[in-house]
Design a protein around this motif. Structure first.
Motif: not given
Length: 370
Positions: A160-185
């Protein structure tokens, strides 16, 4: 379709368009001279064997997703297409697997990475990402509500993590990357009581069942280092969690270099050579991919880590890869270390082999553009 060599971007464009893949990848991604690059030929041999002889090729599951991510790496590296990934994705209507009982099960999201590769490198058609984008959006909303335990086994990082990162970057969506960080933590620090990442060893437990046991599974750690390499490739330097992802990546690489077997493989149980001793190629291929990428990216010191990659690719390409093209010694599906036989193969093992080859080719002088 086969070419006597790769003569730059124009030839690759013709190959890719002839395969019906849409837009061609960039010239820098695919100018390797396939005729003189042994790594490219080994990748082609492995890919051809799997598409001709593999099992359960239609499903949009994590096993086929891993193969197709590797298969597109094959096209980008060699300029040669076996014409399988786009039809597979189209037949599955670019959908992810789903189950109302576990709507955010990470394994169900793995196909998203293959769809992202199709979109990014070959066929930038928005409907390709529609289902993946909706899944990420919906999951992010639940993470913001405090539900962070979806990634409770280490494989989930790569699913799951690569898709979260790439969608977040592609959409310039900080919420996606913040959620990914919480899930990883959660995976790193909380799953199983104290987290699945063991700071002392620099390795990951597979899941809560193994926390504190001293058993560190090769393929589980392979999923983790692959995920981190893929995320670090796309994540901007300004991302507040990037430093932690990089720290864990480097710590893993340092340990993996020390526990590699003399024959170039890694054992199925990383710290116990007597537990299911023998070659295991899926974890080995993922480690090769991650460490080779680290060298290529300037993150890992080449003088220290190149011998690790060289030994690993030699093991993969001369012992795991057999003359027929079968990639053997792939540990069967399971959640714990197991013995792998010469004839054991699987879609995820072939995909990992192809991803490793992509990065090894970039380190191989004979595989560079003239």
């Amino acid at each position: 379709m086969r070419f006597p060599g790769i003569r730059g971007f124009a030839l690759l464009t013709a190959a890719v368009l002839g395969a019906g893949l849409g837009a061609a990848p960039s010239a820098t991604a695919a100018e390797n001279p396939a005729a003189t690059c042994s790594v490219a030929q080994q990748m082609i041999t492995a890919g051809d064997y799997w598409v001709a002889n593999g099992t359960n090729l239609a499903a949009n599951d994590w096993q086929n997703a891993t193969f197709h991510v590797g298969n597109l790496a094959l096209v980008r590296t060699t300029g040669v297409s076996n014409h399988k990934t786009l039809p597979w994705a189209e037949a599955n209507r670019y959908l992810l697997q789903t189950d109302p009982k576990t709507p955010y099960f990470p394994d169900f999201e793995a196909a998203g990475e293959a769809y992202l590769d199709l979109y990014t490198y070959f066929h930038p058609d928005p409907p390709i990402l529609a289902d993946l984008r909706k899944r990420v959006d919906d999951e992010v909303a639940t993470v913001q509500q405090g539900k962070t335990s979806y990634w409770n086994y280490v494989d989930a990082l790569n699913m799951a993590m690569p898709s979260f990162a790439r969608i977040g970057v592609l959409d310039n969506n900080a919420a996606d990357l913040a959620a990914m960080a919480k899930l990883f933590r959660y995976t790193e620090k909380q799953a199983g009581g104290h987290g699945l990442f063991n700071e002392l060893t620099g390795l990951w437990y597979r899941d809560a069942h193994y926390v504190g046991t001293g058993t560190f599974w090769s393929r589980g750690n392979g999923w983790a280092i692959s995920a981190l390499a893929k995320v670090l490739q796309v994540l901007p330097a300004s991302d507040p969690s990037r430093a932690e992802y990089l720290r864990v990546f480097k710590k893993m690489a340092s340990t993996l270099r020390l526990v590699q077997r003399p024959d170039g493989f890694w054992n199925s149980s990383l710290l116990n050579p007597f537990d299911h001793a023998g070659p295991e190629s899926s974890g080995t291929a993922m480690f090769t991919y991650g460490i080779a990428w680290g060298i290529n990216a300037g993150i890992l010191d080449a003088a220290r880590y190149q011998p690790t990659v060289t030994k690993a690719w030699n093991a993969l390409s001369t012992k795991a890869l057999q003359p027929s093209g079968l990639v053997g010694y792939v540990q069967p599906v399971g959640g714990s270390p197991a013995t792998a036989k010469k004839t054991d193969t699987a879609a995820y093992g072939v995909g990992a082999f192809l991803l490793a080859g992509q990065q090894v080719a970039k380190l191989t002088p004979a595989c560079q553009p003239a």
